[in-house]
Design a protein around this motif. Structure first.
Motif, PDB file in Angstrom:
ATOM      1  N   LEU A  22       0.830  -1.209   0.000  1.00  0.00           N
ATOM      2  CA  LEU A  22       0.000   0.000   0.000  1.00  0.00           C
ATOM      3  C   LEU A  22       0.863   1.257   0.000  1.00  0.00           C
ATOM      4  O   LEU A  22       0.543   2.247  -0.669  1.00  0.00           O
ATOM      5  CB  LEU A  22      -0.937  -0.004   1.211  1.00  0.00           C
ATOM      6  N   SER A  23       1.967   1.230   0.769  1.00  0.00           N
ATOM      7  CA  SER A  23       2.840   2.401   0.808  1.00  0.00           C
ATOM      8  C   SER A  23       3.485   2.636  -0.553  1.00  0.00           C
ATOM      9  O   SER A  23       3.675   3.774  -0.973  1.00  0.00           O
ATOM     10  CB  SER A  23       3.914   2.224   1.889  1.00  0.00           C
ATOM     11  N   GLN A  24       3.822   1.524  -1.255  1.00  0.00           N
ATOM     12  CA  GLN A  24       4.380   1.678  -2.591  1.00  0.00           C
ATOM     13  C   GLN A  24       3.363   2.290  -3.546  1.00  0.00           C
ATOM     14  O   GLN A  24       3.697   3.130  -4.378  1.00  0.00           O
ATOM     15  CB  GLN A  24       4.830   0.305  -3.135  1.00  0.00           C
ATOM     16  N   ILE A  25       2.102   1.861  -3.387  1.00  0.00           N
ATOM     17  CA  ILE A  25       1.060   2.369  -4.282  1.00  0.00           C
ATOM     18  C   ILE A  25       0.662   3.792  -3.916  1.00  0.00           C
ATOM     19  O   ILE A  25       0.553   4.672  -4.782  1.00  0.00           O
ATOM     20  CB  ILE A  25      -0.169   1.436  -4.233  1.00  0.00           C
ATOM     21  N   ILE A  26       0.447   4.032  -2.617  1.00  0.00           N
ATOM     22  CA  ILE A  26      -0.108   5.312  -2.189  1.00  0.00           C
ATOM     23  C   ILE A  26       0.998   6.300  -1.840  1.00  0.00           C
ATOM     24  O   ILE A  26       1.100   7.384  -2.431  1.00  0.00           O
ATOM     25  CB  ILE A  26      -1.042   5.102  -0.983  1.00  0.00           C
ATOM     26  N   LEU A  27       1.871   5.906  -0.889  1.00  0.00           N
ATOM     27  CA  LEU A  27       2.868   6.850  -0.384  1.00  0.00           C
ATOM     28  C   LEU A  27       3.914   7.171  -1.436  1.00  0.00           C
ATOM     29  O   LEU A  27       4.171   8.341  -1.752  1.00  0.00           O
ATOM     30  CB  LEU A  27       3.523   6.261   0.873  1.00  0.00           C
ATOM     31  N   ILE A  28       4.533   6.117  -2.000  1.00  0.00           N
ATOM     32  CA  ILE A  28       5.552   6.361  -3.021  1.00  0.00           C
ATOM     33  C   ILE A  28       4.922   7.030  -4.240  1.00  0.00           C
ATOM     34  O   ILE A  28       5.541   7.900  -4.877  1.00  0.00           O
ATOM     35  CB  ILE A  28       6.238   5.042  -3.423  1.00  0.00           C
ATOM     36  N   GLY A  29       3.678   6.642  -4.552  1.00  0.00           N
ATOM     37  CA  GLY A  29       2.982   7.294  -5.660  1.00  0.00           C
ATOM     38  C   GLY A  29       2.808   8.779  -5.415  1.00  0.00           C
ATOM     39  O   GLY A  29       3.001   9.609  -6.324  1.00  0.00           O
ATOM     40  N   SER A  30       2.455   9.137  -4.161  1.00  0.00           N
ATOM     41  CA  SER A  30       2.290  10.552  -3.822  1.00  0.00           C
ATOM     42  C   SER A  30       3.621  11.287  -3.897  1.00  0.00           C
ATOM     43  O   SER A  30       3.701  12.408  -4.432  1.00  0.00           O
ATOM     44  CB  SER A  30       1.690  10.680  -2.415  1.00  0.00           C
ATOM     45  N   PHE A  31       4.676  10.654  -3.384  1.00  0.00           N
ATOM     46  CA  PHE A  31       5.998  11.286  -3.458  1.00  0.00           C
ATOM     47  C   PHE A  31       6.467  11.410  -4.910  1.00  0.00           C
ATOM     48  O   PHE A  31       7.106  12.401  -5.276  1.00  0.00           O
ATOM     49  CB  PHE A  31       7.010  10.489  -2.634  1.00  0.00           C
ATOM     50  N   SER A  32       6.154  10.412  -5.736  1.00  0.00           N
ATOM     51  CA  SER A  32       6.516  10.491  -7.151  1.00  0.00           C
ATOM     52  C   SER A  32       5.787  11.637  -7.827  1.00  0.00           C
ATOM     53  O   SER A  32       6.346  12.354  -8.682  1.00  0.00           O
ATOM     54  CB  SER A  32       6.188   9.166  -7.853  1.00  0.00           C
ATOM     55  N   PRO A  56      18.556  15.847  -8.282  1.00  0.00           N
ATOM     56  CA  PRO A  56      18.682  14.710  -7.352  1.00  0.00           C
ATOM     57  C   PRO A  56      17.293  14.310  -6.854  1.00  0.00           C
ATOM     58  O   PRO A  56      16.420  15.168  -6.642  1.00  0.00           O
ATOM     59  CB  PRO A  56      19.552  15.258  -6.220  1.00  0.00           C
ATOM     60  N   ARG A  57      17.082  13.010  -6.684  1.00  0.00           N
ATOM     61  CA  ARG A  57      15.759  12.507  -6.289  1.00  0.00           C
ATOM     62  C   ARG A  57      15.597  12.537  -4.773  1.00  0.00           C
ATOM     63  O   ARG A  57      15.329  11.508  -4.117  1.00  0.00           O
ATOM     64  CB  ARG A  57      15.565  11.093  -6.832  1.00  0.00           C
ATOM     65  N   GLY A  58      15.688  13.738  -4.223  1.00  0.00           N
ATOM     66  CA  GLY A  58      15.548  13.884  -2.769  1.00  0.00           C
ATOM     67  C   GLY A  58      14.157  13.536  -2.281  1.00  0.00           C
ATOM     68  O   GLY A  58      13.985  12.888  -1.236  1.00  0.00           O
ATOM     69  N   ILE A  59      13.153  13.964  -3.058  1.00  0.00           N
ATOM     70  CA  ILE A  59      11.768  13.672  -2.648  1.00  0.00           C
ATOM     71  C   ILE A  59      11.521  12.169  -2.695  1.00  0.00           C
ATOM     72  O   ILE A  59      10.892  11.593  -1.792  1.00  0.00           O
ATOM     73  CB  ILE A  59      10.780  14.424  -3.553  1.00  0.00           C
ATOM     74  N   HIS A  60      12.025  11.537  -3.771  1.00  0.00           N
ATOM     75  CA  HIS A  60      11.866  10.083  -3.890  1.00  0.00           C
ATOM     76  C   HIS A  60      12.565   9.365  -2.741  1.00  0.00           C
ATOM     77  O   HIS A  60      12.016   8.421  -2.160  1.00  0.00           O
ATOM     78  CB  HIS A  60      12.428   9.627  -5.232  1.00  0.00           C
ATOM     79  N   LYS A  61      13.781   9.829  -2.417  1.00  0.00           N
ATOM     80  CA  LYS A  61      14.514   9.230  -1.302  1.00  0.00           C
ATOM     81  C   LYS A  61      13.745   9.402   0.000  1.00  0.00           C
ATOM     82  O   LYS A  61      13.691   8.497   0.836  1.00  0.00           O
ATOM     83  CB  LYS A  61      15.907   9.863  -1.189  1.00  0.00           C
TER      84      LYS A  61
END
Length: 560
Positions: free
Chosen positions: A25-35, A261-266
């Motif tokens: 869920l975090s990959q779908i929702i959280l990482i998606g939001s950060f992406s 740099p992918r700071g937000i992604h990190k």
């Protein structure tokens, strides 16, 4: 597998499933939001790059517009001024304004003055030949609508160039446009690095009309006039934004690449890992606490209960009891187990009593059989028919009681006797005893499925024995045919009616069965009294005795 191991496995699998679901869920929702935030940030930086280029063009235009709306410049185009260039356009003016070309044209498009300049080497160079195609009279460079400057990019052989074309007029901007002042600055690596320093971004540029790196080529397939910015991650560390810029004619000219740099992604990945680790930590604490509480409140008590039950089972002593403290389901279970043990103990006692009763019934039956045998032997020693008849009647009476004890001995339920089966056997025995041919005197039995206790079955059996014996001895003399009926039914009040009827010669009218001297009828009257019932005689159709009574309560029930 023990409950303890099952509990640990279930909690472990539940925690693992929770971690997997939460991570997904975090990959779908959280990482998606950060992406999405990362994409938005890259687009904002792309806008900054566009704004920086626009600022450069505006900066050039600001100075160029001032020079173009100047009486001296206007006079140069209209009348010619040989000293204008010497006075106003020294070489350092190119360096200060970072210009690579400066061209003055008249209203016909003719070139009045032109100069190229190499800013890095600070030397005068020829104006690029590839710029000539933009200097035709119909070129967008000369289309000054509302006396406004024209700004944009032109694609030259030497590279892309920022170009500004300002209309030439007088100071008051009232004179008609007499030409155009064209200033240009190469958008080369030096200029790109300067823009990178301003925007604090890593920038690179590629022409739209030439072979480009693979990532530029991929971006070019996604870019269009409507979608001029394309963002994609190029590694786990870097995200790139690709900006399409059109030339002054509106055609795609260059693609500028920005790298961030992918700071937000990190941050999103770190947040996800913190969340997962926090769930693991919380799950471990929850699991340990749950196991501890289950161990203390359930598993250890169940184990103790199981040990007690195994001990009781191994000993076979049902008088033992289990102990369990508390006031919950396990303590209630212990109470239920103790109740079951009490029932087992009672059942054992009842079974012992039942075995004892069966042994008593068996011995009574055997003793009665001995008495019958003794009476039979005694009857064989006399020739007096009356005495023999007395012996036979006695045998039949004892036989009726012996049959009851035999049935009780063979029965699984000592509480009662199936009266229908008992009467059937009893009547058949009487027919055999008196040698009656059942084809001449028929036996009819109409008895429902009735279970009588011993206190009721014994007197009823003796009554049937006496009355059926009388019918067989007296109702059908000299081989007369007839029928003997035995009927037993009850009403809603549990009152039973026993009927013994024959269609023989009938009971003598001059004899009162209640006051007769015969032993049999005296016994019948006495037995009816024991049952607290009533007896009636109907002589209208042969002989019919009707006894009405209620079942006697068992003595054991009375004692309870």
């Amino acid at each position: 597998m023990t409950l303890r191991n099952k509990t640990i496995i279930i909690i472990g699998l539940t925690l693992l499933s929770l971690i997997i679901v939460q991570y997904s869920l975090s990959q779908i929702i959280l990482i998606g939001s950060f992406s999405q935030l990362e994409d938005q940030d890259a687009r904002k930086n792309a806008d900054r790059v566009i704004e920086s280029i626009s600022d450069d063009l505006s900066s050039i235009n600001g100075v160029a517009s001032d020079w173009a709306a100047w009486d001296e410049t206007y006079n140069l185009i209209e009348h010619g001024d040989p000293d204008y260039v010497t006075r106003n356009i020294p070489d350092n003016s190119f360096t200060e304004m970072r210009l690579n070309i400066m061209i003055f044209t008249n209203s016909s498009g003719g070139i009045v003055f032109e100069r190229g300049f190499d800013i890095q080497n600070k030397t005068v160079i020829p104006v690029p030949v590839s710029l000539r195609k933009y200097l035709s009279r119909n070129s967008p460079i000369f289309q000054h609508e509302d006396n406004k400057s024209v700004m944009g990019i032109v694609m030259l052989t030497e590279g892309p160039m920022l170009i500004v074309s300002s209309p030439i007029t007088n100071n008051a901007r009232t004179a008609p446009i007499c030409g155009s002042m064209i200033w240009g600055r190469y958008l080369n690596d030096v200029e790109i690095q300067r823009l990178a320093g301003i925007t604090h971004l890593s920038l690179s540029v590629s022409r739209f009309d030439e072979n480009m790196p693979a990532d530029f080529g991929t971006a070019r397939s996604f870019l269009s006039q409507e979608k001029k910015v394309f963002v994609q991650p190029i590694s786990n560390e870097i995200i790139a934004g690709y900006i399409q810029l059109n030339d002054i004619e509106g055609n795609p000219a260059i693609i500028i690449k920005e790298e961030l740099p992918r700071g937000i992604h990190k941050q999103g990945e770190n947040t996800t890992m913190y969340l997962v680790f926090s769930i693991i930590g919380a799950g471990l604490v929850f699991g340990l606490v749950t196991i501890f509480l289950l161990e203390k409140n359930v598993l250890s008590r169940l184990s103790y209960l199981s040990t007690n039950m195994n001990t009781i089972g191994a000993s076979g002593n049902h008088s033992m009891r289990v102990t369990m403290t508390g006031n919950d389901e396990l303590s209630n279970l212990a109470k239920v187990i103790n109740s079951m043990l009490e029932q087992l103990e009672d059942a054992e006692e009842a079974n012992k009593k039942q075995l004892l009763l069966k042994e008593i019934y068996h011995r009574v039956k055997n003793n009665l059989q001995i008495v019958i045998s003794l009476l039979n032997l005694q009857s064989q020693k006399t020739t007096d028919k009356n005495v023999i008849e007395i012996f036979k009647d006695s045998q039949n009476r004892i036989k009726s009681m012996a049959m009851i004890h035999e049935r009780l001995y063979k029965s699984k339920d000592l509480a009662g006797i199936n009266f229908k089966e008992y009467i059937q056997d009893l009547a058949n025995n009487l027919f055999r005893s008196y040698g009656v041919n059942s084809s001449i005197v028929k036996l009819k039995i109409d008895v429902g499925d009735v279970i009588f206790n011993l206190d009721t079955a014994t007197p009823c059996g003796l009554i049937v024995t006496e009355l059926v014996s009388n019918s067989l001895k007296h109702a059908f003399p000299a081989g007369c045919q007839g029928e003997v009926l035995i009927r037993l039914h009850s009403d809603k009040n549990e009152t039973f009616t026993l009927t013994i009827q024959d269609n023989g010669v009938g009971f003598p009218k001059d004899i009162d069965f209640r006051k007769t001297n015969t032993l049999g009828l005296q016994m019948v009257t006495s037995l009816v009294g024991q049952l607290k019932g009533t007896i009636e005689l109907d002589r209208s159709k042969g002989t019919e005795f009707k006894i009405t009574f209620k079942e006697k309560k068992d003595r054991a029930m009375k004692n309870e």
